[in-house]
Design an enzyme around this catalytic site. Structure first.
Site, PDB file in Angstrom:
ATOM      1  N   ASP A  30      12.672   0.239  -3.132  1.00 27.72           N
ATOM      2  CA  ASP A  30      12.130   0.967  -2.453  1.00 27.72           C
ATOM      3  C   ASP A  30      12.561   2.633  -4.087  1.00 27.72           C
ATOM      4  O   ASP A  30      13.296   2.849  -4.017  1.00 27.72           O
ATOM      5  CB  ASP A  30      12.443   2.166  -1.389  1.00 27.72           C
ATOM      6  CG  ASP A  30      10.579   2.159  -0.847  1.00 27.72           C
ATOM      7  OD1 ASP A  30       9.827   1.363  -0.407  1.00 27.72           O
ATOM      8  OD2 ASP A  30      10.184   3.087  -1.437  1.00 27.72           O
ATOM      9  N   ILE A  31      11.335   2.967  -4.478  1.00 26.91           N
ATOM     10  CA  ILE A  31      11.241   4.268  -5.159  1.00 26.91           C
ATOM     11  C   ILE A  31      11.112   5.582  -4.438  1.00 26.91           C
ATOM     12  O   ILE A  31      11.556   6.410  -5.197  1.00 26.91           O
ATOM     13  CB  ILE A  31       9.649   4.163  -6.028  1.00 26.91           C
ATOM     14  CG1 ILE A  31       9.550   4.770  -7.138  1.00 26.91           C
ATOM     15  CG2 ILE A  31       8.521   4.945  -5.498  1.00 26.91           C
ATOM     16  CD1 ILE A  31       8.275   4.303  -8.223  1.00 26.91           C
ATOM     17  N   ASN A  87       6.185  -3.000   7.978  1.00 25.13           N
ATOM     18  CA  ASN A  87       5.132  -2.362   8.309  1.00 25.13           C
ATOM     19  C   ASN A  87       3.768  -3.168   8.441  1.00 25.13           C
ATOM     20  O   ASN A  87       3.875  -3.389   7.448  1.00 25.13           O
ATOM     21  CB  ASN A  87       4.615  -1.457   7.592  1.00 25.13           C
ATOM     22  CG  ASN A  87       6.130  -0.083   8.308  1.00 25.13           C
ATOM     23  OD1 ASN A  87       6.392   0.242   9.507  1.00 25.13           O
ATOM     24  ND2 ASN A  87       6.282   0.730   6.968  1.00 25.13           N
ATOM     25  N   GLY A  93       1.905   2.444   9.726  1.00 26.11           N
ATOM     26  CA  GLY A  93       2.380   2.704   8.176  1.00 26.11           C
ATOM     27  C   GLY A  93       2.365   1.873   6.942  1.00 26.11           C
ATOM     28  O   GLY A  93       2.702   1.768   6.155  1.00 26.11           O
ATOM     29  N   GLN A  94       1.710   1.049   6.876  1.00 20.59           N
ATOM     30  CA  GLN A  94       1.418   0.121   5.920  1.00 20.59           C
ATOM     31  C   GLN A  94       0.754   0.659   4.842  1.00 20.59           C
ATOM     32  O   GLN A  94      -0.484   0.948   4.551  1.00 20.59           O
ATOM     33  CB  GLN A  94       1.429  -1.254   6.074  1.00 20.59           C
ATOM     34  CG  GLN A  94       0.995  -2.682   4.796  1.00 20.59           C
ATOM     35  CD  GLN A  94       1.086  -3.599   5.170  1.00 20.59           C
ATOM     36  OE1 GLN A  94       0.461  -4.048   6.454  1.00 20.59           O
ATOM     37  NE2 GLN A  94       0.846  -4.388   4.065  1.00 20.59           N
ATOM     38  N   HIS A 100       5.802  -6.880   2.579  1.00 26.55           N
ATOM     39  CA  HIS A 100       7.307  -6.487   2.486  1.00 26.55           C
ATOM     40  C   HIS A 100       8.091  -6.668   3.626  1.00 26.55           C
ATOM     41  O   HIS A 100       7.663  -5.275   3.806  1.00 26.55           O
ATOM     42  CB  HIS A 100       6.760  -5.266   1.314  1.00 26.55           C
ATOM     43  CG  HIS A 100       6.498  -3.730   1.044  1.00 26.55           C
ATOM     44  ND1 HIS A 100       4.807  -4.563   1.594  1.00 26.55           N
ATOM     45  CD2 HIS A 100       6.917  -3.105   2.322  1.00 26.55           C
ATOM     46  CE1 HIS A 100       4.403  -3.166   1.917  1.00 26.55           C
ATOM     47  NE2 HIS A 100       5.744  -2.239   2.495  1.00 26.55           N
ATOM     48  N   HIS A 102      11.297  -4.500   4.341  1.00 27.20           N
ATOM     49  CA  HIS A 102      11.867  -3.791   4.550  1.00 27.20           C
ATOM     50  C   HIS A 102      13.859  -3.727   4.814  1.00 27.20           C
ATOM     51  O   HIS A 102      13.679  -3.514   5.689  1.00 27.20           O
ATOM     52  CB  HIS A 102      11.516  -1.794   4.677  1.00 27.20           C
ATOM     53  CG  HIS A 102      10.411  -1.507   4.363  1.00 27.20           C
ATOM     54  ND1 HIS A 102       9.908  -0.226   3.260  1.00 27.20           N
ATOM     55  CD2 HIS A 102       9.262  -1.478   4.826  1.00 27.20           C
ATOM     56  CE1 HIS A 102       8.804   0.293   3.185  1.00 27.20           C
ATOM     57  NE2 HIS A 102       8.395  -1.020   4.309  1.00 27.20           N
TER      58      HIS A 102
HETATM   59  P1  5GP Z   1       4.928  -0.031   3.423  1.00 26.73           P
HETATM   60  O1  5GP Z   1       5.053   1.631   3.810  1.00 26.73           O
HETATM   61  O2  5GP Z   1       3.469  -0.493   2.977  1.00 26.73           O
HETATM   62  O3  5GP Z   1       5.697  -0.149   4.509  1.00 26.73           O
HETATM   63  O4  5GP Z   1       5.959   0.410   2.142  1.00 26.73           O
HETATM   64  C1  5GP Z   1       5.105   0.338   0.899  1.00 26.73           C
HETATM   65  C2  5GP Z   1       6.765   1.403   0.146  1.00 26.73           C
HETATM   66  O5  5GP Z   1       6.724   0.940  -1.090  1.00 26.73           O
HETATM   67  C3  5GP Z   1       7.308   2.254   0.647  1.00 26.73           C
HETATM   68  O6  5GP Z   1       8.359   2.661   1.256  1.00 26.73           O
HETATM   69  C4  5GP Z   1       6.849   2.901  -1.002  1.00 26.73           C
HETATM   70  O7  5GP Z   1       7.946   3.999  -1.641  1.00 26.73           O
HETATM   71  C5  5GP Z   1       7.290   2.141  -1.951  1.00 26.73           C
HETATM   72  N1  5GP Z   1       6.680   2.257  -2.971  1.00 26.73           N
HETATM   73  C6  5GP Z   1       5.309   2.272  -3.760  1.00 26.73           C
HETATM   74  N2  5GP Z   1       5.037   2.307  -4.608  1.00 26.73           N
HETATM   75  C7  5GP Z   1       6.491   0.948  -5.162  1.00 26.73           C
HETATM   76  C8  5GP Z   1       6.497   1.278  -6.983  1.00 26.73           C
HETATM   77  O8  5GP Z   1       5.427   1.529  -7.369  1.00 26.73           O
HETATM   78  N3  5GP Z   1       7.837   0.883  -6.989  1.00 26.73           N
HETATM   79  C9  5GP Z   1       8.698   0.622  -5.599  1.00 26.73           C
HETATM   80  N4  5GP Z   1       9.135   0.840  -6.225  1.00 26.73           N
HETATM   81  N5  5GP Z   1       8.553   1.194  -4.597  1.00 26.73           N
HETATM   82  C10 5GP Z   1       6.705   1.573  -4.315  1.00 26.73           C
END
Ligand code: 5GP
Ligand code: ZN
Length: 114
Positions: A30-31, A87, A93-94, A100, A102
């Protein structure tokens, strides 16, 4: 899915630190990590969320779960314990609508998560 960020990571059009890969799944860091280990595990095939993944055929959800566990073992967090989170939907929070998991570990994880 031309506009999907994670599809672009699958095709290598967009960079990511990939740490694990199978025929149907990909795992990358994760970034914005929320724990020492914070890896995202995705199916290479586009499905928007966990609900869509659950309806995908031929054991794709099973592959994602198996890859999530393999990542935890590879990262050395399987012994102490780790968390797998999907999520699902904006209210949860998605923010990226390519499903994906986590995989979080490497520190004490409190429950409930808040
Ligand atoms: P969500 O909030 O949809 O459950 O999680 C999305 C996740 O993707 C977040 O934890 C966010 O930090 C990660 N993310 C968003 N953009 C990027 C990216 O460009 N590269 C990587 N490696 N992770 C990302
Ligand atoms: Zn996608």
């Amino acid at each position: 899915m031309n506009d999907c960020l994670f599809c672009k990571i699958v095709t290598k059009e967009f960079p990511a630190e990939i740490i694990y890969e199978t025929g149907r799944t990909l795992a990358f860091r994760d970034i914005k990590p929320q724990a020492p280990t914070h890896v995202l595990v995705i199916p290479k095939e586009h499905h928007a969320d966990a609900a869509a993944l659950a309806e995908a055929d031929e054991g794709l959800a099973d592959d994602v779960l198996k890859s999530a566990h393999a990542v935890a073992v590879q990262e050395g967090v399987a012994g102490d314990g780790y968390r797998i989170v999907f999520n699902t939907g904006p209210g949860a929070g998605q923010t990226v609508f390519h499903v994906h998991a986590h995989v979080l570990g490497g520190r004490a994880l409190t429950w409930p998560p808040g």
